[in-house]
Write an enzyme that holds these catalytic residues in place. Structure first.
Site, short mmCIF file in Angstrom:
data_model
loop_
_atom_site.label_atom_id
_atom_site.label_comp_id
_atom_site.label_asym_id
_atom_site.label_seq_id
_atom_site.Cartn_x
_atom_site.Cartn_y
_atom_site.Cartn_z
N HIS A 90 -21.51 -25.67 40.38
CA HIS A 90 -21.94 -26.46 39.22
C HIS A 90 -23.44 -26.25 39.02
CE1 HIS A 90 -18.45 -29.60 39.14
NE2 HIS A 90 -18.02 -28.38 39.42
N GLU A 148 -25.87 -28.21 38.52
CA GLU A 148 -26.73 -29.09 39.31
C GLU A 148 -26.90 -28.59 40.73
OE1 GLU A 148 -24.05 -29.88 37.45
OE2 GLU A 148 -24.04 -32.01 36.95
N CYS A 155 -20.98 -34.89 37.77
CA CYS A 155 -19.69 -35.35 38.30
C CYS A 155 -19.93 -36.01 39.66
CB CYS A 155 -18.74 -34.16 38.44
SG CYS A 155 -19.21 -33.00 39.76
N CYS A 212 -21.54 -33.62 42.29
CA CYS A 212 -22.96 -33.41 42.02
C CYS A 212 -23.78 -34.67 42.27
CB CYS A 212 -23.15 -32.89 40.61
SG CYS A 212 -22.46 -31.23 40.40
#
Length: 150
Positions: free
Chosen positions: A51, A53, A81, A84
């Site tokens: 992801h 992040e 999410c 993260c």
């Protein structure tokens, strides 16, 4: 803040070019300078943790030579999410700024969870600002997913 989000949006566009969901992120140091950036790499790298992040946090930690990102700001085009959010709190990030809220899986207060500020956890973010250039962030996601739904 908008200039940092513009940079995160540029990263999101790179993700699209590589076949990934268009999410981009930047980490800004306490001196207000971007120290790391990233975009989704799940598909390109076959990495479930790829992801934006996570990518940006890893790069920031390498740049600073420490897993602690105290005083830093994470700017991301889509609300983080749960995975993260956990990484964000463990890193010591002080502020999260996101564009579009994720009403299904968000974990920073715009969706069903607010793990980044959960007082029952040992670490939490001091400040969350949502909705920065949200329309642009949402448009990238909509344009990416719309052909897949047809």
């Amino acid at each position: 803040m908008e200039q940092w989000m513009q940079r995160a949006l540029q990263n999101a566009r790179v993700a699209t070019q590589q076949g990934d969901v268009p999410v981009g992120a930047v980490v800004v140091g306490s001196d207000k300078e971007v120290i790391a950036e990233g975009h989704n790499t799940r598909e390109a790298e076959h990495d479930p943790t790829g992801h934006a992040e996570i990518v940006a946090l890893r790069r920031a930690a390498q740049t600073l030579g420490s897993p602690r990102l105290d005083g830093c700001t994470l700017v991301v085009t889509l609300e983080p999410c749960v995975m993260c959010a956990g990484a964000i709190t463990q890193s010591g990030i002080s502020r999260v700024v996101y564009g579009a809220a994720d009403h299904k899986a968000g974990a920073a207060g715009g969706g069903p969870h607010d793990l980044v500020r959960d007082r029952s956890l040992p670490h939490r973010v001091d400040e969350v600002i949502g909705g920065v250039l949200a329309d642009q962030s949402a448009a990238l996601l909509r344009d990416f997913f719309e052909p897949l739904r047809d």
